[in-house]
Design a protein around this motif. Sequence first.
Motif, PDB file in Angstrom:
ATOM      1  N   LEU A 109      10.534  -2.871   3.008  1.00  0.00           N
ATOM      2  CA  LEU A 109      10.652  -1.414   3.110  1.00  0.00           C
ATOM      3  C   LEU A 109      10.445  -0.749   1.760  1.00  0.00           C
ATOM      4  CD1 LEU A 109      13.703  -0.918   5.492  1.00  0.00           C
ATOM      5  CD2 LEU A 109      11.323  -0.263   5.938  1.00  0.00           C
ATOM      6  N   HIS A 110      11.056  -1.292   0.730  1.00  0.00           N
ATOM      7  CA  HIS A 110      10.933  -0.688  -0.603  1.00  0.00           C
ATOM      8  C   HIS A 110       9.474  -0.683  -1.039  1.00  0.00           C
ATOM      9  CE1 HIS A 110      11.254  -0.241  -4.976  1.00  0.00           C
ATOM     10  NE2 HIS A 110      12.258   0.568  -4.655  1.00  0.00           N
ATOM     11  N   LYS A 111       8.806  -1.817  -0.864  1.00  0.00           N
ATOM     12  CA  LYS A 111       7.389  -1.893  -1.252  1.00  0.00           C
ATOM     13  C   LYS A 111       6.556  -0.887  -0.475  1.00  0.00           C
ATOM     14  CE  LYS A 111       7.377  -6.706  -2.725  1.00  0.00           C
ATOM     15  NZ  LYS A 111       6.890  -8.071  -2.454  1.00  0.00           N
ATOM     16  N   GLN A 112       6.820  -0.760   0.813  1.00  0.00           N
ATOM     17  CA  GLN A 112       6.061   0.174   1.645  1.00  0.00           C
ATOM     18  C   GLN A 112       6.297   1.626   1.233  1.00  0.00           C
ATOM     19  OE1 GLN A 112       3.735  -0.586   4.118  1.00  0.00           O
ATOM     20  NE2 GLN A 112       4.005  -2.574   3.146  1.00  0.00           N
ATOM     21  N   VAL A 113       7.545   1.985   1.001  1.00  0.00           N
ATOM     22  CA  VAL A 113       7.859   3.367   0.630  1.00  0.00           C
ATOM     23  C   VAL A 113       7.262   3.694  -0.731  1.00  0.00           C
ATOM     24  CG1 VAL A 113       9.745   4.967   0.054  1.00  0.00           C
ATOM     25  CG2 VAL A 113       9.891   3.535   2.112  1.00  0.00           C
ATOM     26  N   ILE A 114       7.369   2.787  -1.697  1.00  0.00           N
ATOM     27  CA  ILE A 114       6.769   3.020  -3.019  1.00  0.00           C
ATOM     28  C   ILE A 114       5.260   3.182  -2.877  1.00  0.00           C
ATOM     29  CG2 ILE A 114       6.300   1.974  -5.273  1.00  0.00           C
ATOM     30  CD1 ILE A 114       9.167   3.101  -4.989  1.00  0.00           C
ATOM     31  N   GLN A 115       4.627   2.370  -2.048  1.00  0.00           N
ATOM     32  CA  GLN A 115       3.181   2.494  -1.859  1.00  0.00           C
ATOM     33  C   GLN A 115       2.822   3.833  -1.210  1.00  0.00           C
ATOM     34  OE1 GLN A 115       0.747   0.378  -3.085  1.00  0.00           O
ATOM     35  NE2 GLN A 115      -0.442   2.211  -2.577  1.00  0.00           N
ATOM     36  N   ARG A 116       3.617   4.275  -0.255  1.00  0.00           N
ATOM     37  CA  ARG A 116       3.352   5.564   0.403  1.00  0.00           C
ATOM     38  C   ARG A 116       3.530   6.711  -0.584  1.00  0.00           C
ATOM     39  NH1 ARG A 116       3.242   4.856   6.191  1.00  0.00           N
ATOM     40  NH2 ARG A 116       2.718   2.655   6.372  1.00  0.00           N
TER      41      ARG A 116
END
Length: 129
Positions: A109-116
Motif C-alpha cells: 500500500l505504501h509503495k502504491q500510494v507514494i507512486q500515485r
Amino acid sequence: MSILGNILGRIFKKRDAPASAPVTPPPVSTPAPTAAPAAAPAAAAPVDVDGILDFMNEQRDQKLNWRTSIVDLMKLTGMDSSLAERKELADELGYTGDKSDTASMNIWLHKQVIQRIKDNGGQIRDMTD
C-alpha cells in the motif's frame, strides 16, 4: 470520494492558496485572422510533497514515519488508518495478496500510494537518496 483521493486531496490542497473571491474571466474577444495560434497552457509545477509532509510532521507532538509507513502517512494526512480502512484502500488499488498478512499489505500500500502521489505531480525523494 475514494480513500486514495482523500489522501491526495489532503496533501495537494496544502499547496493551493484558498480563493478569497471568485475570479471573473476576462472578456472574450475574437482573434484577428492573422493571429498566431494560442500557446498550450503551461504544465502544473511539481509539488514538493517531501516539504509538505515534513512540515505537517514538524507540527505534531508525535513524529510519524510517513516515508515508510502507510499507517503513519494516513495519520499524518488526518485519515483513519484502521485495518478496515487499509483493507478498503487495498481493494481500491487492486491488491491481490492475502490481506491477513498485514505487513506485506502495508508495504505494498505504501509503495502504491507514494507512486500515485508521484504520478500526480508530487516530488518525493526515493529512500535510497
